[in-house]
Design a protein around this motif. Sequence first.
Motif, mmCIF file in Angstrom:
data_model
loop_
_atom_site.group_PDB
_atom_site.id
_atom_site.type_symbol
_atom_site.label_atom_id
_atom_site.label_comp_id
_atom_site.label_asym_id
_atom_site.label_seq_id
_atom_site.Cartn_x
_atom_site.Cartn_y
_atom_site.Cartn_z
ATOM 1 N N ALA A 21 0.912 -1.119 0.214
ATOM 2 C CA ALA A 21 0.009 0.050 -0.165
ATOM 3 C C ALA A 21 0.861 1.141 -0.026
ATOM 4 O O ALA A 21 2.095 1.014 0.029
ATOM 5 C CB ALA A 21 -1.039 0.187 1.228
ATOM 6 N N GLU A 22 0.246 2.436 -0.034
ATOM 7 C CA GLU A 22 0.990 3.604 0.028
ATOM 8 C C GLU A 22 0.799 4.344 1.456
ATOM 9 O O GLU A 22 -0.120 3.815 2.054
ATOM 10 C CB GLU A 22 0.313 4.834 -1.148
ATOM 11 N N SER A 23 1.811 4.857 1.785
ATOM 12 C CA SER A 23 1.900 5.383 3.004
ATOM 13 C C SER A 23 2.447 7.112 3.069
ATOM 14 O O SER A 23 3.089 7.134 2.265
ATOM 15 C CB SER A 23 2.533 4.813 4.137
ATOM 16 N N VAL A 24 2.075 7.915 4.092
ATOM 17 C CA VAL A 24 2.464 9.243 4.016
ATOM 18 C C VAL A 24 2.976 9.384 5.617
ATOM 19 O O VAL A 24 2.513 9.325 6.458
ATOM 20 C CB VAL A 24 1.583 10.142 3.551
ATOM 21 N N PHE A 25 4.328 9.902 5.658
ATOM 22 C CA PHE A 25 4.878 10.294 7.074
ATOM 23 C C PHE A 25 4.821 11.722 6.795
ATOM 24 O O PHE A 25 5.725 12.311 6.084
ATOM 25 C CB PHE A 25 6.251 9.476 7.055
ATOM 26 N N HIS B 155 9.561 6.477 11.638
ATOM 27 C CA HIS B 155 8.970 5.041 11.407
ATOM 28 C C HIS B 155 9.193 4.422 12.936
ATOM 29 O O HIS B 155 10.236 4.568 13.477
ATOM 30 C CB HIS B 155 9.909 4.159 10.443
ATOM 31 N N GLN C 35 6.087 10.494 1.078
ATOM 32 C CA GLN C 35 5.497 9.660 0.460
ATOM 33 C C GLN C 35 6.283 8.212 0.035
ATOM 34 O O GLN C 35 7.147 8.323 -0.468
ATOM 35 C CB GLN C 35 4.729 10.072 -0.755
ATOM 36 N N TRP D 207 4.832 0.553 0.200
ATOM 37 C CA TRP D 207 5.694 -0.604 1.194
ATOM 38 C C TRP D 207 5.008 -1.659 0.550
ATOM 39 O O TRP D 207 3.919 -1.867 0.151
ATOM 40 C CB TRP D 207 5.548 -0.467 2.622
ATOM 41 N N THR E 188 -9.565 11.051 2.305
ATOM 42 C CA THR E 188 -8.415 9.923 2.947
ATOM 43 C C THR E 188 -7.499 10.755 3.501
ATOM 44 O O THR E 188 -7.212 11.935 3.456
ATOM 45 C CB THR E 188 -7.610 9.137 1.871
#
Length: 287
Positions: free
Chosen positions: A18-22, A28, A82, A85, A287
Amino acid sequence: MEYITFSFPPFPIFIKGAESVFPKGQKHFRRTFSVFDLLYVKKGCLYMTEENKEFAVKEGEYLILIPGREHYGHYPCTEETQLVWLHFTIEGGYDIVPKQSLSWQNVIEREATYVESVQYRFWIRQYAKVKQRERIEQLLQQLVELNEERDPDRSLKQLLYFVEFIWQLQKQELHIPSASEKVCAEAVAYIERHYAEPITIQQLAQSLRFHPDYITRCMQKTIGMSFVQYLNYYRLSKAKKWLAETNETIEAIAKRAGIEDGAYFSRLFKKIEGVTPTEYRRTVHRT
């Protein structure tokens, strides 16, 4: 940098992605995972430590975290970061080996016979910058977008995209570009420079000094897309970014992406993405 090396087949097994945004300032979390965790950074920089080794994974780079090794973010993101993972396993076992000089002789372990399949040994660098960034991000986008589908063959499609993704990582370690790939790379670069203009394949052919049919064959063979398909893909990838990040009108974004007719842009967007530009913007903002 070390290589992860494994025999193939059996195929590495894709689990989930999926995609993730920090956000800026986030790190992490700390954990020890039982499967491989591949992190590809699309924007920003992710600061990761694995077994006391520090990595600054920048835009266009990936890091594969090894099962059983503790990893964590050792420094907060200095800007919004962005990433995509992917979790996967290697059923046939794997080895971690030092960096070395590779050739195709390292990859083919056994030729196919009448009763046995060909056997490969892949050598994937644990941490590297990707060379075919547009192709890599296209595969990752196709893979994660399947999370929204409910078709019974969704997982199979994701596995196929994942295998192609791993193959791309392998090729960049030892690849000497073919004539077709060189022409395709020039065509892609031309499109990415001129996508905002009303370009045609005839203009591209004149610039590259190759026949349009030959360019089309090279692009189809290398990235599976024709000139028009890649031009549309690249224009819409830009449009999607602007839909998500700006308040510009649909018509303004269409023109910015090189499509003068706003109605045609909306039809094309709906045909390729499955939703209208307005619906896409609404979904992204939810989202």
